[in-house]
Design an enzyme around this catalytic site. Structure first.
Site: not given
Ligand SMILES: O=C(COP(=O)(O)O)NO
Ligand SMILES: [Ca+2]
Ligand code: NA
Ligand SMILES: [Zn+2]
Length: 305
Positions: A49, A80, A102, A179, A208, A211, A251, A253-254
């Site tokens: 990111s 990202d 984005d 998140g 997106h 997670s 995607n 990340d969390t």
């Protein structure tokens, strides 16, 4: 080998499997992503990111590129949530092989304009582009989108957006959010909407906020001293249905943030005398590798490289 996002995602949509696009912020996260993908013969995308670029800069980008170039599976380095044309150009200069612009929080015409500029520049450099239409709930790095402003992607608008921008792949808002708190219990994923958009388009689609926030990791997070509310992520079955209908990039990340933190907390709690960084970040790398392995199996990309 280091390749573009299109090299990885076009076969994924055709093959009806998902490719994990995992956020990185350091060497250990990057190693967990790429080494696990190699172990499972899976293509993979490593994404940074703008916050990760601020944190690790060219140093981190070079670590990713070097491991990716030597990898025995296809790896793309992806920006990202790029927030501007300038940010996109800077990332291309840093050696990124896939770029997200984005502009989805802008009105349609402005989103088209911004996206088309990046597509023209990126294509001139042989780089592929992700853009976004619709608005996820939750916190996107640079903007907070609260529920009332979140809006799901309109299928007909998606067709027009793709035609007018030339975007290579499209992030769509279909119920996920960023998140650890994606909604009470199992977040609602609008599969009809995904399937409608997939039926009208042929480019890879992007989910997106994917997670899973696994209960076991959340429990270990708490048990090792972490504080987290009633966290919930996207269900494996929802991801599997979605990757069968156009979703090619997923995607995450969390899950890696939680896994790394669990690894570190568990060592520090169990061994208060420990201060060898390899003994602290090594186990964290292993927990991340386990989480990544599970995700690659859920997405169906194992053995595709
Ligand atoms: O969409 C994401 C990550 O989503 P998660 O918070 O669900 O990992 N990054 O762009
Ligand atoms: Ca957005
Ligand atoms: Na992205
Ligand atoms: Zn995102």
């Amino acid at each position: 080998m280091l390749v573009t996002g299109n090299d990885i995602l076009v076969p994924a949509r055709a093959g009806k499997y998902g490719v994990g696009s995992f956020n990185t912020n350091n060497m250990e996260i990057t190693q967990a992503i790429i080494h696990t993908a190699e172990k499972l013969r899976s293509p993979v995308m490593v994404q940074m990111s703008e916050g990760a670029i601020k944190y690790g800069g060219q140093d981190l980008a070079n670590i990713v590129k070097d491991i990716a170039e030597r990898a025995t599976v296809p790896v793309a380095l992806h920006l990202d949530h790029g927030s501007s044309y300038a940010s996109a150009l800077k990332a291309i200069k840093m050696g990124f092989t896939s770029i997200m612009i984005d502009a989805s929080h802008h009105p349609f015409e402005e989103n088209v304009h911004e996206t088309r500029r990046v597509v023209e520049a990126a294509h001139a450099m042989g780089i592929s582009v992700e853009s976004e239409l619709g608005r996820l709930g939750g916190i996107e790095e640079h903007i907070v989108v609260d529920e009332k402003d979140a809006f799901l992607t309109d299928p007909e608008e998606a067709v027009r957006f793709i035609e007018q921008t030339g975007t290579d792949y499209l992030a769509i808002a279909i119920g996920t959010s960023h998140g650890a708190y994606k909604g009470k219990g199992r977040p609602y994923i609008d599969h009809e909407r995904i399937e409608k958009i997939a039926s009208l388009t042929s480019i890879p689609l992007v989910a997106h906020g994917s997670s899973g926030v696994p209960a076991e990791i959340v429990q270990r997070f708490r048990d090792s001293g972490g504080e987290i509310g009633d966290a919930a992520g996207i269900a494996d079955e929802d991801l599997q249905r979605a990757t069968g209908h156009g979703i090619a990039k997923v995607n995450v990340d969390t899950d890696l943030r939680l896994a790394m933190t669990v690894g570190v907390r568990e060592v520090l709690k169990a061994s208060p005398k420990e201060f060898d960084p390899r003994k602290i970040f090594g186990p964290a790398r292993d927990v991340m590798a386990q989480v990544i392995e599970h995700k690659l199996r859920v997405l169906g990309s194992v053995g595709k490289a």
